[in-house]
Design an enzyme around this catalytic site. Structure first.
Site, PDB file in Angstrom:
ATOM      1  N   LEU A 120      10.960   1.081   6.976  1.00 34.13           N
ATOM      2  CA  LEU A 120      10.692   1.551   5.760  1.00 34.13           C
ATOM      3  C   LEU A 120      11.404   2.751   5.618  1.00 34.13           C
ATOM      4  O   LEU A 120      11.294   3.824   6.354  1.00 34.13           O
ATOM      5  CB  LEU A 120       8.937   1.776   5.902  1.00 34.13           C
ATOM      6  N   GLU A 133      12.192   2.387  14.106  1.00 30.53           N
ATOM      7  CA  GLU A 133      11.248   3.405  13.652  1.00 30.53           C
ATOM      8  C   GLU A 133       9.966   3.358  14.443  1.00 30.53           C
ATOM      9  O   GLU A 133       9.848   2.650  15.543  1.00 30.53           O
ATOM     10  CB  GLU A 133      10.670   3.167  12.257  1.00 30.53           C
ATOM     11  N   ARG A 171      -7.839 -20.274  -2.078  1.00 33.38           N
ATOM     12  CA  ARG A 171      -6.561 -19.984  -1.027  1.00 33.38           C
ATOM     13  C   ARG A 171      -5.707 -21.341  -1.142  1.00 33.38           C
ATOM     14  O   ARG A 171      -6.141 -22.383  -0.703  1.00 33.38           O
ATOM     15  CB  ARG A 171      -7.421 -20.036   0.428  1.00 33.38           C
ATOM     16  N   ARG A 179       8.216   4.110  -4.662  1.00 33.13           N
ATOM     17  CA  ARG A 179       8.403   2.948  -3.584  1.00 33.13           C
ATOM     18  C   ARG A 179       7.317   1.901  -3.768  1.00 33.13           C
ATOM     19  O   ARG A 179       7.468   0.803  -3.893  1.00 33.13           O
ATOM     20  CB  ARG A 179       7.995   3.783  -2.096  1.00 33.13           C
ATOM     21  N   TYR A 212       0.722  -1.317   0.035  1.00 34.15           N
ATOM     22  CA  TYR A 212      -0.103  -0.164   0.169  1.00 34.15           C
ATOM     23  C   TYR A 212       0.959   1.277   0.005  1.00 34.15           C
ATOM     24  O   TYR A 212       2.095   1.293   0.222  1.00 34.15           O
ATOM     25  CB  TYR A 212      -1.042  -0.095   1.157  1.00 34.15           C
ATOM     26  N   HIS A 248      -1.242 -21.367  -0.694  1.00 29.24           N
ATOM     27  CA  HIS A 248      -0.181 -20.452  -0.265  1.00 29.24           C
ATOM     28  C   HIS A 248       0.736 -20.048  -1.642  1.00 29.24           C
ATOM     29  O   HIS A 248       1.070 -18.648  -1.750  1.00 29.24           O
ATOM     30  CB  HIS A 248       0.919 -21.088   0.494  1.00 29.24           C
ATOM     31  N   LYS A 301       6.512  -1.968   1.776  1.00 31.91           N
ATOM     32  CA  LYS A 301       5.376  -1.368   2.370  1.00 31.91           C
ATOM     33  C   LYS A 301       4.177  -2.428   2.243  1.00 31.91           C
ATOM     34  O   LYS A 301       3.128  -1.948   1.641  1.00 31.91           O
ATOM     35  CB  LYS A 301       5.051   0.002   2.012  1.00 31.91           C
TER      36      LYS A 301
HETATM   37  N1  PDD Z   1       2.698   5.130   7.400  1.00 27.54           N
HETATM   38  N2  PDD Z   1       7.318   3.623   9.005  1.00 27.54           N
HETATM   39  C1  PDD Z   1       6.384   2.760   8.863  1.00 27.54           C
HETATM   40  C2  PDD Z   1       6.462   1.600   9.680  1.00 27.54           C
HETATM   41  C3  PDD Z   1       5.192   3.392   8.210  1.00 27.54           C
HETATM   42  O1  PDD Z   1       3.991   2.557   8.417  1.00 27.54           O
HETATM   43  C4  PDD Z   1       5.243   4.843   7.806  1.00 27.54           C
HETATM   44  C5  PDD Z   1       4.221   5.498   6.926  1.00 27.54           C
HETATM   45  C6  PDD Z   1       6.509   5.326   7.747  1.00 27.54           C
HETATM   46  C7  PDD Z   1       6.725   6.898   7.145  1.00 27.54           C
HETATM   47  O2  PDD Z   1       6.708   6.404   5.985  1.00 27.54           O
HETATM   48  P1  PDD Z   1       6.168   7.972   5.061  1.00 27.54           P
HETATM   49  O3  PDD Z   1       6.994   8.935   5.368  1.00 27.54           O
HETATM   50  O4  PDD Z   1       6.209   7.408   3.537  1.00 27.54           O
HETATM   51  O5  PDD Z   1       4.599   8.310   5.199  1.00 27.54           O
HETATM   52  C8  PDD Z   1       7.503   4.713   8.486  1.00 27.54           C
HETATM   53  C9  PDD Z   1       1.587   5.329   6.722  1.00 27.54           C
HETATM   54  C10 PDD Z   1       1.402   6.896   6.571  1.00 27.54           C
HETATM   55  C11 PDD Z   1       0.596   4.763   7.141  1.00 27.54           C
HETATM   56  O6  PDD Z   1       0.673   3.333   7.396  1.00 27.54           O
HETATM   57  O7  PDD Z   1      -0.487   5.133   7.548  1.00 27.54           O
END
Ligand code: PDD
Length: 288
Positions: free
Chosen positions: A205, A180, A100, A52, A33, A102, A147
């Site tokens: 991320l 993070e 379903r 990304r 996403y 894997h 992501k």
């Molecule tokens: N989250 N780290 C994680 C684990 C994240 O899920 C996100 C973003 C970030 C920051 O990434 P960016 O600057 O590209 O938004 C770092 C989004 C906003 C969410 O899950 O809603």
């Protein structure tokens, strides 16, 4: 006005939008996403998000549902149909619908869903007074650079933050290193004025906001070190903050209830928020 969602080629009323129960996103969290901010009709770093997204899809060998130009059109059309000028666009791509099982299905078409909604930017209270974070063990898989929609550990961490009256949870490795936040990147400013954040390895991320903040720091001549830092180092730091698409830059003034620096938002954090927004011709007045 009722909301509209894009689902696999059609714009449908949000309340009736859905995918099949055997979508692999639903069954296996087999998808990725992006969340893109829209302020005053402008996407913040749309290209960065496309890049990304394409990388996440490549890493998981999910086909791109459409090219960048077509996807960009869908994003804009979703925004238009929702009459949105400021808020966020959410887009999700999964490996598609299949019985379903894997292994990758032979013939599934990737599913694409796009939604848009108004959100308030970070509250003026958060930006002006700062927020608290808690620390919690990072129990995620080892490909956090992708992501992925598999966010259960992040959900649990954020819930723990809420239950402890904190804004965010910092996810910490066994070595004490802060990777993070549950949905944000984590930063500190040392007593010497050096900006420190975890390098963009598999452990985190690589936030699009993170890249914008790094660019702002370089422009302002702030010394930057992309290296791991521990919870201990963060506790002794002069400043700390988090960054993300929806938070932009929010000062962190307490870690596990202990003040960071003098317990107030720091100068470098403020300057970086201003510099980050200025990169899009914006100021915090655009959303506060
Ligand atoms: N989250 N780290 C994680 C684990 C994240 O899920 C996100 C973003 C970030 C920051 O990434 P960016 O600057 O590209 O938004 C770092 C989004 C906003 C969410 O899950 O809603």
């Amino acid at each position: 006005m009722s909301r509209v969602a894009y689902v696999n080629g059609r714009y449908v009323p949000h309340a009736q939008a859905g995918v099949h129960i055997e979508d692999r996103g639903y069954q296996f969290a087999d998808g990725v996403y992006e969340v893109i901010a829209l302020i005053g009709g402008t996407f913040l770093d749309e290209e960065g998000h496309h890049e990304r997204l394409e990388r996440s899809l490549r890493e998981l060998r999910i086909a791109q549902p459409m090219g960048r130009k077509a996807l960009s059109h869908v994003l804009r059309e979703t925004v238009r149909r929702n009459r949105l000028t400021s808020g966020i666009v959410y887009l999700q791509v999964t490996r598609g619908v299949a019985r379903r099982d894997h292994p990758f299905p032979a013939n599934a078409q990737p599913s694409l869903v796009v939604t848009a909604r108004r959100i308030k930017g970070p509250s003026s209270q958060a930006v002006e007074q700062g927020v608290g974070v808690i620390t919690t063990p990072d129990i995620r898989w080892l490909r956090r650079d992708i992501k992925s929609i598999s966010l259960l550990p992040n959900v649990l961490a954020k819930q723990a933050a809420r239950e402890n009256k904190a804004y965010e949870a910092w996810l910490v490795g066994e070595d004490g290193v802060v990777h993070e936040g549950s949905s944000t990147n984590a930063w500190i400013v040392t007593k010497e004025g050096v900006l420190v954040t975890h390098p963009p390895a598999d452990a985190i991320l690589n936030g699009i906001t993170r890249l914008g903040v790094l660019a702002a720091a370089r422009k302002q001549g702030i010394r930057v070190e992309e290296r791991p830092f521990t919870v201990d180092e963060a506790r002794k730091a002069k400043e700390a903050f988090i960054s993300s698409t929806t938070s932009h830059v929010i000062p962190v003034v307490a870690i596990d209830g202990q003040p960071v620096g003098n317990g107030h938002p720091g100068e470098i954090t403020r300057a970086l928020l201003a510099g980050y927004l200025a990169g899009f011709g914006l100021s915090s007045g655009s959303f506060l």
